[in-house]
Design a protein around this motif. Structure first.
Motif, PDB file in Angstrom:
ATOM      1  N   ILE A  46     -11.381  -5.639  -3.241  1.00 33.99           N
ATOM      2  CA  ILE A  46     -10.305  -5.054  -2.433  1.00 33.99           C
ATOM      3  C   ILE A  46     -10.042  -5.930  -1.207  1.00 33.99           C
ATOM      4  CG2 ILE A  46      -9.686  -3.067  -0.969  1.00 33.99           C
ATOM      5  CD1 ILE A  46     -11.223  -1.290  -3.025  1.00 33.99           C
ATOM      6  N   LYS A  55      -6.603  -9.468  -2.533  1.00 33.24           N
ATOM      7  CA  LYS A  55      -5.382  -8.661  -2.323  1.00 33.24           C
ATOM      8  C   LYS A  55      -4.211  -9.207  -3.135  1.00 33.24           C
ATOM      9  CE  LYS A  55      -6.306  -6.770   2.244  1.00 33.24           C
ATOM     10  NZ  LYS A  55      -7.445  -7.530   2.777  1.00 33.24           N
ATOM     11  N   LEU A  81      -4.674  -8.599  -6.917  1.00 32.48           N
ATOM     12  CA  LEU A  81      -4.473  -7.188  -7.279  1.00 32.48           C
ATOM     13  C   LEU A  81      -2.992  -6.834  -7.261  1.00 32.48           C
ATOM     14  CD1 LEU A  81      -7.451  -5.535  -5.346  1.00 32.48           C
ATOM     15  CD2 LEU A  81      -7.217  -5.771  -7.828  1.00 32.48           C
ATOM     16  N   ALA A  82      -2.257  -7.389  -6.282  1.00 36.44           N
ATOM     17  CA  ALA A  82      -0.816  -7.116  -6.199  1.00 36.44           C
ATOM     18  C   ALA A  82      -0.113  -7.710  -7.417  1.00 36.44           C
ATOM     19  CB  ALA A  82      -0.249  -7.687  -4.902  1.00 36.44           C
ATOM     20  N   ASP A 110      -0.652  -5.572 -10.207  1.00 30.59           N
ATOM     21  CA  ASP A 110      -0.224  -4.210  -9.926  1.00 30.59           C
ATOM     22  C   ASP A 110      -1.373  -3.212 -10.137  1.00 30.59           C
ATOM     23  OD1 ASP A 110       1.553  -2.356  -9.046  1.00 30.59           O
ATOM     24  OD2 ASP A 110       2.507  -2.026 -11.000  1.00 30.59           O
ATOM     25  N   LYS A 160      -4.161  -0.890  -8.291  1.00 36.16           N
ATOM     26  CA  LYS A 160      -4.562  -0.300  -7.012  1.00 36.16           C
ATOM     27  C   LYS A 160      -6.001   0.163  -7.137  1.00 36.16           C
ATOM     28  CE  LYS A 160       0.150   0.779  -5.967  1.00 36.16           C
ATOM     29  NZ  LYS A 160       0.614   0.063  -7.190  1.00 36.16           N
ATOM     30  N   LYS A 163      -9.611   1.585  -5.953  1.00 35.21           N
ATOM     31  CA  LYS A 163     -10.271   2.430  -4.946  1.00 35.21           C
ATOM     32  C   LYS A 163     -11.746   2.471  -5.286  1.00 35.21           C
ATOM     33  CE  LYS A 163      -6.954   5.956  -4.480  1.00 35.21           C
ATOM     34  NZ  LYS A 163      -6.878   7.283  -4.915  1.00 35.21           N
ATOM     35  N   ASN A 221     -11.528   7.600 -11.952  1.00 34.05           N
ATOM     36  CA  ASN A 221     -12.129   6.675 -10.988  1.00 34.05           C
ATOM     37  C   ASN A 221     -13.580   7.048 -10.644  1.00 34.05           C
ATOM     38  OD1 ASN A 221     -11.998   4.338  -9.411  1.00 34.05           O
ATOM     39  ND2 ASN A 221     -11.573   5.528  -7.569  1.00 34.05           N
TER      40      ASN A 221
END
Ligand code: ATP
Ligand code: MG
Length: 428
Positions: free
Chosen positions: A258, A262, A265-266, A269, A271, A273, A315
């Motif tokens: 994370i 960044k 991950l973008a 796509d 996200k 957690k 998750n």
């Protein structure tokens, strides 16, 4: 062109720059030409206004490798792919390093989805790796292994190396690739299991990342015939101690991704957690599945229901412990006649890890080998090692490609392996 200090595209500041990379896109307007230059970290727009460079520009093809000397300036770049819309490079010189021929697969993805089918992409994997999305998967995979190493090194674990050519099976006899070892028959290791135990009973806390080979003939979206494992083995630890290590390690890996990935991950796509954790015994797991109207009986493998189980706890790292003895390998510690100290971990719809406390008492080991129809004579070196002061010990193994798949929601494990080895593929 004189060799200057090259910088990655995501590190460009204002002023003179020296860049090297691949021609990602070309735009040829009458008075001005544009090159989108790409390296592993990003894409930058380069503007060619000097007429003396137009001939060189006209020689360029997609994926040709070039050096560019130029001046970085403030701009407002329209192309959506560029890394920084506020800069562009005014080109002072171009050097052609290697001209690319007509491409067998496209690197630029105009659509959101990758259209070329997986098999063709794997035939041209080196080119495929240049795609933004594919490149992002492997930068994240690199971070997974880096963080795994950091997590355990910081806690005084020792990184070990285990042999890849072995004399006998570690997980049962059917899934081994035989190799001719001079005049003897040997096998490619299907797991570092037995060796990491032999080391842990002397060096206490150890970890390794190793390739393993399994000659399973099935062709599924979650099995490879060559994969990589991230393993630990810990002396004076039980199954719950090492489940806690796994929980903390996965949290550490994900928090690093994370923080450090960044951009990747973008691009994908995704996200991410931090996951929650849940612990269930095998018995409780069966009851939960039954309660949710899933047809399953005590003693059945959970594989077919891993996805459903994970959907019930989004998750979440789901630890399933206290498996029946007969569902776990011979080296797993039997807590009593029926229940073992073996566990599986599910995440993102699949099994990402198996582990447990191991047997450290030779007599119990021999008994369990026999119960599994294995010949203790073939395991003499292994069994004897436990006769001279072996602490109880536990460990686990996370499949690297499996974990990558679960983390990023990949639909095929081959997407998480640079050069997959499967039933049909041995090249490239
Ligand atoms: P599965 O039941 O999912 O086929 P397994 O229980 O046979 O896996 P283990 O012996 O527990 O596998 O191996 C430890 C870990 O290595 C697994 O949890 C998984 O993450 C990974 N793994 C096992 N087999 C493969 C394979 N054929 N391809 C890729 N990864 C694998
Ligand atoms: Mg397993």
């Amino acid at each position: 062109m004189k060799k200057e200090k090259r910088i990655y595209i995501d590190k460009i500041k204002k002023g003179p720059v020296f860049l090297q990379g691949w021609v990602h896109e070309l735009r040829d307007l009458a008075k001005v030409k544009f090159i989108l230059l790409r390296d592993v970290k990003g894409i930058v727009q380069c503007v060619v206004k000097n007429k003396k460079l137009f001939k060189k520009f006209s020689d360029l093809t997609l994926e040709t490798v070039i050096s560019i000397k130029g001046q970085s300036k403030t701009a407002s770049v329209k192309s959506p792919e560029v890394t920084n819309h506020k800069i562009e490079i005014e080109v002072k010189n171009i050097e052609l390093i290697n001209k690319a021929e007509q491409l067998p697969i496209l690197v630029v993805e105009k659509d959101k989805t990758i259209k070329t089918d997986l098999s063709k992409r794997l035939d041209w994997r080196s080119l495929d790796l240049r795609k933004k999305k594919i490149n992002a998967i492997f930068l994240i995979q690199s971070e997974i292994i880096r963080a795994f190493r950091e997590f355990f090194s910081k806690q005084e674990f020792i990184e070990i190396q285990t042999p890849c050519i072995i004399a006998s099976a570690s997980e049962g006899g059917t899934e081994l690739f035989p190799v001719q070892y001079f005049e003897k028959k040997a096998f490619l290791a299907q797991s570092p299991q037995l060796y990491k135990q032999l080391i842990a009973i002397s060096l206490e806390k150890v970890f390794c990342t190793v390739p393993v080979w399994r000659a399973e003939k099935h062709n599924t979206t979650r099995h490879l015939n060559e994969s990589r494992q991230m393993d630990i083995e810990v002396a004076f630890a039980d199954d719950f101690d090492v489940m806690k290590y796994l929980e903390d390690c996965v949290q550490f890996i994900i928090s690093n991704i994370i923080k450090n990935c960044k951009r990747e991950l973008a691009i994908l796509d995704v996200k991410l957690k931090l996951p929650k954790s849940k612990y269930f015994s095998y018995d409780e797991s069966i009851k939960i599945l039954k309660k949710n109207k899933i047809k399953i009986d005590y003693g059945e493998d959970l594989a077919a229901n891993e996805k459903r189980f994970c959907e019930m706890f989004p998750n979440t790292l789901i630890f399933i412990h206290s498996f029946p003895n007969n569902m776990k390998p011979f080296y797993i510690w039997p807590k009593d006649g029926k229940i073992s100290a073996g566990f599986d971990v599910l995440y993102g719809g699949i099994e990402i890890s198996s582990g447990g406390q191991r047997i450290h008492i030779p007599e119990i080991l021999i008994q369990r080998l026999k119960e599994n129809k294995l010949n203790p004579k073939n395991f003499k070196h292994y069994i004897d090692a436990f006769r001279y002061g072996a602490p109880y010990h536990s460990g686990w193994s996370i499949g690297l490609e499996r974990f990558t798949m679960a983390l990023l929601g990949l639909d095929n494990i081959r997407e998480g392996c640079m050069f997959p080895r499967d039933r049909d593929r041995l090249t490239p």
